[in-house]
Design a protein around this motif. Structure first.
Motif, PDB file in Angstrom:
ATOM      1  N   PHE A  58     -68.202 -10.826  11.760  1.00  5.73           N
ATOM      2  CA  PHE A  58     -69.389 -11.670  11.843  1.00  5.73           C
ATOM      3  C   PHE A  58     -70.621 -10.837  12.182  1.00  5.73           C
ATOM      4  O   PHE A  58     -71.662 -10.950  11.534  1.00  5.73           O
ATOM      5  CB  PHE A  58     -69.176 -12.776  12.892  1.00  5.73           C
ATOM      6  CG  PHE A  58     -70.365 -13.652  13.103  1.00  5.73           C
ATOM      7  CD1 PHE A  58     -70.663 -14.658  12.195  1.00  5.73           C
ATOM      8  CD2 PHE A  58     -71.186 -13.488  14.196  1.00  5.73           C
ATOM      9  CE1 PHE A  58     -71.764 -15.481  12.382  1.00  5.73           C
ATOM     10  CE2 PHE A  58     -72.281 -14.303  14.396  1.00  5.73           C
ATOM     11  CZ  PHE A  58     -72.572 -15.300  13.482  1.00  5.73           C
ATOM     12  N   PHE A  59     -70.496  -9.975  13.200  1.00  2.00           N
ATOM     13  CA  PHE A  59     -71.637  -9.146  13.574  1.00  2.00           C
ATOM     14  C   PHE A  59     -71.920  -8.059  12.546  1.00  2.00           C
ATOM     15  O   PHE A  59     -73.066  -7.648  12.368  1.00  2.00           O
ATOM     16  CB  PHE A  59     -71.451  -8.560  14.973  1.00  2.00           C
ATOM     17  CG  PHE A  59     -71.778  -9.545  16.050  1.00  2.00           C
ATOM     18  CD1 PHE A  59     -73.064 -10.029  16.204  1.00  2.00           C
ATOM     19  CD2 PHE A  59     -70.793 -10.022  16.893  1.00  2.00           C
ATOM     20  CE1 PHE A  59     -73.367 -10.958  17.186  1.00  2.00           C
ATOM     21  CE2 PHE A  59     -71.092 -10.938  17.880  1.00  2.00           C
ATOM     22  CZ  PHE A  59     -72.384 -11.413  18.025  1.00  2.00           C
ATOM     23  N   ILE A  60     -70.898  -7.578  11.853  1.00  2.00           N
ATOM     24  CA  ILE A  60     -71.138  -6.631  10.756  1.00  2.00           C
ATOM     25  C   ILE A  60     -71.944  -7.318   9.661  1.00  2.00           C
ATOM     26  O   ILE A  60     -72.893  -6.733   9.115  1.00  2.00           O
ATOM     27  CB  ILE A  60     -69.799  -6.079  10.210  1.00  2.00           C
ATOM     28  CG1 ILE A  60     -69.145  -5.179  11.251  1.00  2.00           C
ATOM     29  CG2 ILE A  60     -70.013  -5.314   8.911  1.00  2.00           C
ATOM     30  CD1 ILE A  60     -67.734  -4.755  10.896  1.00  2.00           C
ATOM     31  N   ALA A  61     -71.597  -8.559   9.343  1.00  2.00           N
ATOM     32  CA  ALA A  61     -72.345  -9.305   8.321  1.00  2.00           C
ATOM     33  C   ALA A  61     -73.784  -9.568   8.771  1.00  2.00           C
ATOM     34  O   ALA A  61     -74.718  -9.473   7.963  1.00  2.00           O
ATOM     35  CB  ALA A  61     -71.638 -10.619   7.998  1.00  2.00           C
ATOM     36  N   LEU A  62     -73.977  -9.883  10.045  1.00  2.00           N
ATOM     37  CA  LEU A  62     -75.342 -10.081  10.540  1.00  2.00           C
ATOM     38  C   LEU A  62     -76.143  -8.781  10.460  1.00  2.00           C
ATOM     39  O   LEU A  62     -77.329  -8.797  10.095  1.00  2.00           O
ATOM     40  CB  LEU A  62     -75.329 -10.597  11.974  1.00  2.00           C
ATOM     41  CG  LEU A  62     -74.971 -12.063  12.186  1.00  2.00           C
ATOM     42  CD1 LEU A  62     -75.083 -12.424  13.657  1.00  2.00           C
ATOM     43  CD2 LEU A  62     -75.851 -12.971  11.362  1.00  2.00           C
ATOM     44  N   TYR A  63     -75.510  -7.669  10.769  1.00  2.00           N
ATOM     45  CA  TYR A  63     -76.189  -6.381  10.658  1.00  2.00           C
ATOM     46  C   TYR A  63     -76.554  -6.082   9.203  1.00  2.00           C
ATOM     47  O   TYR A  63     -77.653  -5.587   8.920  1.00  2.00           O
ATOM     48  CB  TYR A  63     -75.305  -5.275  11.242  1.00  2.00           C
ATOM     49  CG  TYR A  63     -75.880  -3.896  11.052  1.00  2.00           C
ATOM     50  CD1 TYR A  63     -77.007  -3.494  11.769  1.00  2.00           C
ATOM     51  CD2 TYR A  63     -75.305  -2.994  10.160  1.00  2.00           C
ATOM     52  CE1 TYR A  63     -77.541  -2.233  11.590  1.00  2.00           C
ATOM     53  CE2 TYR A  63     -75.837  -1.736   9.981  1.00  2.00           C
ATOM     54  CZ  TYR A  63     -76.955  -1.362  10.699  1.00  2.00           C
ATOM     55  OH  TYR A  63     -77.484  -0.111  10.511  1.00  2.00           O
ATOM     56  N   GLN A  64     -75.642  -6.392   8.289  1.00  2.00           N
ATOM     57  CA  GLN A  64     -75.927  -6.170   6.865  1.00  2.00           C
ATOM     58  C   GLN A  64     -77.064  -7.074   6.393  1.00  2.00           C
ATOM     59  O   GLN A  64     -77.893  -6.661   5.577  1.00  2.00           O
ATOM     60  CB  GLN A  64     -74.673  -6.401   6.020  1.00  2.00           C
ATOM     61  CG  GLN A  64     -73.577  -5.394   6.254  1.00  2.00           C
ATOM     62  CD  GLN A  64     -73.978  -3.990   5.887  1.00  2.00           C
ATOM     63  OE1 GLN A  64     -74.658  -3.751   4.902  1.00  2.00           O
ATOM     64  NE2 GLN A  64     -73.563  -3.039   6.705  1.00  2.00           N
ATOM     65  N   ALA A  65     -77.111  -8.292   6.890  1.00  2.00           N
ATOM     66  CA  ALA A  65     -78.223  -9.191   6.541  1.00  2.00           C
ATOM     67  C   ALA A  65     -79.532  -8.645   7.089  1.00  2.00           C
ATOM     68  O   ALA A  65     -80.575  -8.716   6.419  1.00  2.00           O
ATOM     69  CB  ALA A  65     -77.960 -10.593   7.091  1.00  2.00           C
ATOM     70  N   PHE A  66     -79.486  -8.086   8.292  1.00  2.00           N
ATOM     71  CA  PHE A  66     -80.676  -7.475   8.885  1.00  2.00           C
ATOM     72  C   PHE A  66     -81.129  -6.276   8.057  1.00  2.00           C
ATOM     73  O   PHE A  66     -82.329  -6.088   7.817  1.00  2.00           O
ATOM     74  CB  PHE A  66     -80.351  -7.066  10.331  1.00  2.00           C
ATOM     75  CG  PHE A  66     -81.546  -6.932  11.203  1.00  2.00           C
ATOM     76  CD1 PHE A  66     -82.167  -8.052  11.726  1.00  2.00           C
ATOM     77  CD2 PHE A  66     -82.060  -5.686  11.518  1.00  2.00           C
ATOM     78  CE1 PHE A  66     -83.281  -7.937  12.543  1.00  2.00           C
ATOM     79  CE2 PHE A  66     -83.164  -5.558  12.328  1.00  2.00           C
ATOM     80  CZ  PHE A  66     -83.780  -6.692  12.849  1.00  2.00           C
ATOM     81  N   LYS A  67     -80.162  -5.464   7.600  1.00  2.00           N
ATOM     82  CA  LYS A  67     -80.499  -4.330   6.735  1.00  2.00           C
ATOM     83  C   LYS A  67     -81.082  -4.803   5.406  1.00  2.00           C
ATOM     84  O   LYS A  67     -82.040  -4.202   4.897  1.00  2.00           O
ATOM     85  CB  LYS A  67     -79.247  -3.487   6.466  1.00  2.00           C
ATOM     86  CG  LYS A  67     -78.921  -2.510   7.549  1.00  2.00           C
ATOM     87  CD  LYS A  67     -77.661  -1.718   7.291  1.00  2.00           C
ATOM     88  CE  LYS A  67     -77.550  -1.106   5.931  1.00  2.00           C
ATOM     89  NZ  LYS A  67     -76.354  -0.259   5.778  1.00  2.00           N
TER      90      LYS A  67
END
Length: 158
Positions: A58-67
Protein backbone atom coordinates in the motif's frame (compact mmCIF):
# COMPACT_ATOMS: atom_id res chain seq x y z
CA UNK A 1 -1.02 20.89 -15.65
CA UNK A 2 -1.12 23.53 -12.99
CA UNK A 3 1.09 23.01 -10.00
CA UNK A 4 -1.82 23.65 -7.63
CA UNK A 5 -3.69 20.61 -8.91
CA UNK A 6 -0.77 18.26 -8.37
CA UNK A 7 -0.10 19.86 -4.99
CA UNK A 8 -3.69 19.07 -4.01
CA UNK A 9 -3.24 15.47 -5.19
CA UNK A 10 0.05 15.14 -3.30
CA UNK A 11 -1.68 16.34 -0.14
CA UNK A 12 -4.47 13.84 -0.81
CA UNK A 13 -1.90 11.02 -1.15
CA UNK A 14 -0.39 12.06 2.19
CA UNK A 15 -3.84 12.24 3.82
CA UNK A 16 -4.64 8.75 2.54
CA UNK A 17 -1.44 7.35 4.04
CA UNK A 18 -1.63 9.05 7.44
CA UNK A 19 -4.73 7.22 8.80
CA UNK A 20 -3.44 3.88 7.53
CA UNK A 21 -0.17 4.48 9.35
CA UNK A 22 -2.01 5.51 12.52
CA UNK A 23 -4.29 2.46 12.32
CA UNK A 24 -1.29 0.21 11.83
CA UNK A 25 0.52 1.64 14.81
CA UNK A 26 -2.36 1.95 17.27
CA UNK A 27 -5.42 0.00 16.08
CA UNK A 28 -3.97 -3.27 14.88
CA UNK A 29 -1.70 -3.68 17.90
CA UNK A 30 -4.71 -3.29 20.19
CA UNK A 31 -7.02 -5.74 18.37
CA UNK A 32 -5.31 -9.11 19.11
CA UNK A 33 -4.83 -8.18 22.76
CA UNK A 34 -8.47 -7.15 23.25
CA UNK A 35 -10.68 -9.41 21.13
CA UNK A 36 -14.45 -9.11 21.33
CA UNK A 37 -14.65 -12.80 22.19
CA UNK A 38 -11.57 -14.50 23.70
CA UNK A 39 -12.65 -17.88 22.29
CA UNK A 40 -11.50 -16.98 18.79
CA UNK A 41 -8.61 -14.63 19.58
CA UNK A 42 -6.21 -17.06 17.91
CA UNK A 43 -7.98 -16.59 14.57
CA UNK A 44 -7.31 -12.85 14.68
CA UNK A 45 -3.53 -13.28 14.45
CA UNK A 46 -3.44 -14.38 10.77
CA UNK A 47 -5.86 -11.57 9.91
CA UNK A 48 -3.72 -8.94 11.63
CA UNK A 49 -0.52 -10.34 10.08
CA UNK A 50 -2.14 -10.23 6.64
CA UNK A 51 -3.28 -6.66 7.16
CA UNK A 52 0.22 -5.65 8.27
CA UNK A 53 1.67 -7.41 5.21
CA UNK A 54 -0.72 -5.50 2.94
CA UNK A 55 0.45 -2.17 4.36
CA UNK A 56 3.84 -2.59 2.66
CA UNK A 57 2.53 -2.68 -0.94
CA UNK A 58 0.00 0.00 0.00
CA UNK A 59 2.74 2.46 0.94
CA UNK A 60 4.82 1.44 -2.08
CA UNK A 61 1.81 2.27 -4.28
CA UNK A 62 1.35 5.61 -2.52
CA UNK A 63 5.03 6.40 -3.08
CA UNK A 64 4.68 5.49 -6.76
CA UNK A 65 1.64 7.76 -7.03
CA UNK A 66 3.66 10.54 -5.41
CA UNK A 67 6.46 9.93 -7.93
CA UNK A 68 3.95 9.97 -10.79
CA UNK A 69 2.66 13.35 -9.63
CA UNK A 70 6.27 14.56 -9.50
CA UNK A 71 6.75 13.47 -13.13
CA UNK A 72 3.61 15.39 -14.05
CA UNK A 73 5.01 18.48 -12.28
CA UNK A 74 8.23 18.21 -14.29
CA UNK A 75 6.29 17.85 -17.58
CA UNK A 76 7.47 14.25 -17.90
CA UNK A 77 4.01 12.72 -17.80
CA UNK A 78 4.54 11.01 -21.15
CA UNK A 79 7.70 9.14 -20.24
CA UNK A 80 8.75 5.60 -19.46
CA UNK A 81 9.11 6.62 -15.81
CA UNK A 82 5.38 7.28 -15.63
CA UNK A 83 4.63 3.94 -17.28
CA UNK A 84 6.91 2.21 -14.76
CA UNK A 85 5.18 3.97 -11.84
CA UNK A 86 1.76 2.84 -13.11
CA UNK A 87 3.08 -0.69 -13.56
CA UNK A 88 4.31 -0.71 -9.95
CA UNK A 89 0.96 0.61 -8.73
CA UNK A 90 -0.78 -2.18 -10.65
CA UNK A 91 1.43 -4.87 -9.12
CA UNK A 92 0.98 -3.43 -5.63
CA UNK A 93 -2.81 -3.46 -6.05
CA UNK A 94 -2.72 -7.07 -7.25
CA UNK A 95 -0.53 -7.99 -4.27
CA UNK A 96 -2.93 -6.33 -1.83
CA UNK A 97 -5.85 -8.15 -3.40
CA UNK A 98 -4.00 -11.46 -3.17
CA UNK A 99 -3.17 -10.92 0.48
CA UNK A 100 -6.79 -10.17 1.32
CA UNK A 101 -7.89 -13.27 -0.59
CA UNK A 102 -5.59 -15.28 1.71
CA UNK A 103 -7.06 -13.51 4.76
CA UNK A 104 -10.69 -14.06 3.71
CA UNK A 105 -11.04 -17.66 5.02
CA UNK A 106 -10.00 -16.47 8.49
CA UNK A 107 -12.52 -13.63 8.27
CA UNK A 108 -15.12 -16.24 7.33
CA UNK A 109 -14.22 -18.28 10.43
CA UNK A 110 -14.58 -15.23 12.67
CA UNK A 111 -17.89 -14.33 10.99
CA UNK A 112 -19.14 -17.88 11.43
CA UNK A 113 -18.18 -18.02 15.12
CA UNK A 114 -19.60 -14.59 15.82
CA UNK A 115 -22.68 -15.18 13.63
CA UNK A 116 -21.99 -12.03 11.64
CA UNK A 117 -22.36 -12.76 7.91
CA UNK A 118 -21.86 -9.11 7.01
CA UNK A 119 -18.25 -9.42 8.11
CA UNK A 120 -17.51 -11.58 5.06
CA UNK A 121 -18.82 -8.87 2.74
CA UNK A 122 -16.78 -6.24 4.58
CA UNK A 123 -13.74 -8.49 4.15
CA UNK A 124 -14.32 -8.57 0.39
CA UNK A 125 -14.28 -4.78 0.01
CA UNK A 126 -10.45 -4.46 -0.04
CA UNK A 127 -10.23 -7.30 -2.56
CA UNK A 128 -12.55 -5.66 -5.05
CA UNK A 129 -11.28 -2.13 -4.39
CA UNK A 130 -7.69 -3.10 -5.05
CA UNK A 131 -8.69 -5.05 -8.17
CA UNK A 132 -10.48 -1.97 -9.50
CA UNK A 133 -7.33 0.06 -8.85
CA UNK A 134 -5.21 -2.61 -10.59
CA UNK A 135 -7.45 -2.63 -13.66
CA UNK A 136 -7.53 1.17 -13.77
CA UNK A 137 -3.73 1.37 -13.48
CA UNK A 138 -3.35 -1.27 -16.20
CA UNK A 139 -5.63 0.67 -18.55
CA UNK A 140 -3.78 3.92 -17.83
CA UNK A 141 -0.45 2.16 -18.30
CA UNK A 142 -1.48 0.81 -21.68
CA UNK A 143 -2.91 4.15 -22.84
CA UNK A 144 0.20 5.99 -21.71
CA UNK A 145 2.46 3.47 -23.43
CA UNK A 146 0.49 3.84 -26.68
CA UNK A 147 0.68 7.64 -26.41
CA UNK A 148 4.45 7.41 -25.91
CA UNK A 149 4.75 5.11 -28.93
CA UNK A 150 2.72 7.51 -31.09
CA UNK A 151 4.81 10.44 -29.83
CA UNK A 152 8.06 8.63 -30.66
CA UNK A 153 6.77 7.78 -34.15
CA UNK A 154 5.87 11.43 -34.71
CA UNK A 155 9.29 12.53 -33.47
CA UNK A 156 10.98 10.22 -35.96
CA UNK A 157 8.87 11.52 -38.84
CA UNK A 158 10.44 14.64 -40.29
Amino acid sequence: MKRGTTLFLKIAVFLIGAPVLALGIFGLTWLPNNPANPDYAHILYPIVIGIYASVIPFFIALYQAFKLLGHIDKNQAFSELSVKALKNIKFCAITISGLYIVIEPFVFLVADLDDAPGLVIVGMVPIFASMVIAVFAAVLQRLLQEAIDIKSENDLTV
